[in-house]
Design an enzyme around this catalytic site. Structure first.
Site, mmCIF file in Angstrom:
data_model
loop_
_atom_site.group_PDB
_atom_site.id
_atom_site.type_symbol
_atom_site.label_atom_id
_atom_site.label_comp_id
_atom_site.label_asym_id
_atom_site.label_seq_id
_atom_site.Cartn_x
_atom_site.Cartn_y
_atom_site.Cartn_z
ATOM 1 N N GLU A 110 -15.968 -46.491 -47.932
ATOM 2 C CA GLU A 110 -15.178 -45.321 -48.956
ATOM 3 C C GLU A 110 -14.782 -44.662 -47.580
ATOM 4 O OE1 GLU A 110 -17.711 -42.192 -49.920
ATOM 5 O OE2 GLU A 110 -19.465 -42.053 -48.395
ATOM 6 N N LEU A 165 -20.886 -41.347 -51.144
ATOM 7 C CA LEU A 165 -20.827 -40.419 -51.794
ATOM 8 C C LEU A 165 -20.098 -40.405 -52.917
ATOM 9 C CD1 LEU A 165 -21.929 -37.556 -51.485
ATOM 10 C CD2 LEU A 165 -19.227 -36.558 -51.135
ATOM 11 N N LYS A 203 -24.829 -35.393 -49.727
ATOM 12 C CA LYS A 203 -24.073 -34.443 -48.806
ATOM 13 C C LYS A 203 -23.929 -33.338 -47.976
ATOM 14 C CE LYS A 203 -19.004 -32.897 -50.218
ATOM 15 N NZ LYS A 203 -18.492 -33.674 -49.321
ATOM 16 N N TYR A 256 -23.718 -29.707 -47.925
ATOM 17 C CA TYR A 256 -22.506 -29.036 -48.105
ATOM 18 C C TYR A 256 -21.734 -29.474 -49.476
ATOM 19 C CZ TYR A 256 -19.375 -32.267 -46.586
ATOM 20 O OH TYR A 256 -18.110 -33.326 -46.594
HETATM 21 N N1 PDD Z 1 -15.120 -34.447 -49.071
HETATM 22 N N2 PDD Z 1 -16.603 -39.451 -49.676
HETATM 23 C C1 PDD Z 1 -16.791 -38.744 -48.613
HETATM 24 C C2 PDD Z 1 -17.717 -39.570 -47.427
HETATM 25 C C3 PDD Z 1 -16.105 -37.510 -48.458
HETATM 26 O O1 PDD Z 1 -16.571 -36.888 -47.896
HETATM 27 C C4 PDD Z 1 -15.584 -36.224 -49.740
HETATM 28 C C5 PDD Z 1 -15.515 -35.301 -50.396
HETATM 29 C C6 PDD Z 1 -16.195 -37.610 -51.056
HETATM 30 C C7 PDD Z 1 -15.225 -37.128 -51.836
HETATM 31 O O2 PDD Z 1 -15.952 -36.312 -53.186
HETATM 32 P P1 PDD Z 1 -15.450 -35.690 -53.866
HETATM 33 O O3 PDD Z 1 -14.345 -36.012 -54.620
HETATM 34 O O4 PDD Z 1 -16.712 -34.744 -54.610
HETATM 35 O O5 PDD Z 1 -14.464 -33.968 -53.052
HETATM 36 C C8 PDD Z 1 -16.066 -38.978 -51.205
HETATM 37 C C9 PDD Z 1 -14.900 -32.918 -49.046
HETATM 38 C C10 PDD Z 1 -13.402 -32.573 -49.709
HETATM 39 C C11 PDD Z 1 -14.916 -32.815 -47.912
HETATM 40 O O6 PDD Z 1 -15.738 -33.241 -47.071
HETATM 41 O O7 PDD Z 1 -14.016 -32.204 -47.447
#
Ligand code: PDD
Length: 285
Positions: free
Chosen positions: A182, A207, A149, A33
């Site tokens: 993270e 991620l 992801k 996703y």
């Molecule tokens: N989450 N780490 C994890 C585990 C995440 O699920 C996310 C993003 C990030 C940050 O990635 P980005 O900057 O590309 O949004 C880091 C999204 C927003 C979610 O699951 O809703």
């Protein structure tokens, strides 16, 4: 106004937007996703989100259901049909529908593509950022490829719920060596006492956040010192500032970890400035 979702070629009202019971995303979390911020009706950092999507799909050997350009058209259409000014657009691609069996279906199934969008409350997010959030630490029990992801987010679900149960908003995963990896849905950062920014290097244990990349660009452009390396929970407790980054939270100050105040227990100046400047460095399409 009823919400509209895109499901495999059709724009449908939510109550009709359904997935087959043998969809492999539903059966096995065999799906990836992306979440992209929408601001002023425009997609933020679409190009990098689509690139990461292609990397996730490639790692799992799932085909792209359509070209990146066609996908961009669908994303925009869903944003427009739901009249999203400020919010997010979500897309999920699974390996498709097939009789339940772990092995990849033969012949290959057509990947399932779903896109949804929803409004977010800008005033509420800004108010939250002005206050900062509380974080708890939890052991990182996830698999070894969280750089992909996937929708397999059960440890993240449990971590987030543990945070809420303890009156916090986010959980930081800590690996078996005591290093922060993270957050449950965001990348983790600290500002050391010496003023250097730290965030874990992008290995298989985190991620590679798009917001993280944009913030790295902003930091470098502003001549701040940054180190991409793992930091321990003890370093985080002793930090001058802490924050998280994600597409929906942007740069969100962290004011306590495990009940210990970070710095003076208020959002720090570095995080606050990075949040304010963020969209100068992001791409709006
Ligand atoms: N989450 N780490 C994890 C585990 C995440 O699920 C996310 C993003 C990030 C940050 O990635 P980005 O900057 O590309 O949004 C880091 C999204 C927003 C979610 O699951 O809703």
């Amino acid at each position: 106004m009823s919400r509209i979702a895109y499901v495999d070629g059709r724009y449908l009202p939510f109550r009709e937007a359904k997935i087959h019971v043998e969809d492999r995303g539903y059966q096995f979390s065999d799906a990836v996703y992306e979440v992209c911020e929408v601001r002023g009706g425009r997609l933020i950092d679409e190009r990098r989100h689509i690139e990461r999507l292609q990397r996730s799909l490639g790692a799992l050997r799932i085909g792209m259901p359509m070209s990146p350009r066609a996908l961009g058209v669908v994303l925009r259409e869903v944003v427009a049909r739901n009249r999203i000014g400020y919010g997010l657009v979500y897309l999920q691609i699974s390996r498709g529908v097939a009789r339940r069996d772990l092995a990849f279906p033969v012949p290959e199934a057509a990947p399932t593509l779903v896109v949804t969008a929803r409004l977010l409350n800008l005033a509420r997010n800004e108010a939250l950022a002005a206050k900062g959030i509380a974080v708890i630490s939890v052991p990182d029990t996830r698999w070894g490829r969280v750089d992909i992801k996937t929708v397999g987010l059960l440890p993240n679900v449990l971590a987030r719920q543990a945070a809420i149960d303890r009156g916090a908003r986010e959980a930081w995963f800590v690996d078996k060596d005591g290093f922060v990896t993270e957050g449950a849905s965001a990348n983790a950062w600290i500002v050391t006492d010496g003023g250097a920014l730290l965030t874990r290097h992008a290995d298989h244990a985190i991620l590679r956040g798009i917001t993280r990349m944009v913030v790295l660009d902003a930091i470098k452009a502003q001549g701040l010192t940054v180190e991409e390396r793992a930091f321990t929970l003890a370093e985080a407790y002793a930090a001058r500032e802490a924050f998280v980054t994600s597409a929906t939270q942007l740069v969100m100050p962290v004011v306590s970890i495990d009940g210990r105040p970070i710095g003076d227990g208020k959002p720090g100046p570095v995080a606050t400035a990075l949040r304010r400047e963020f969209h100068r460095y992001a791409e709006a399409g």
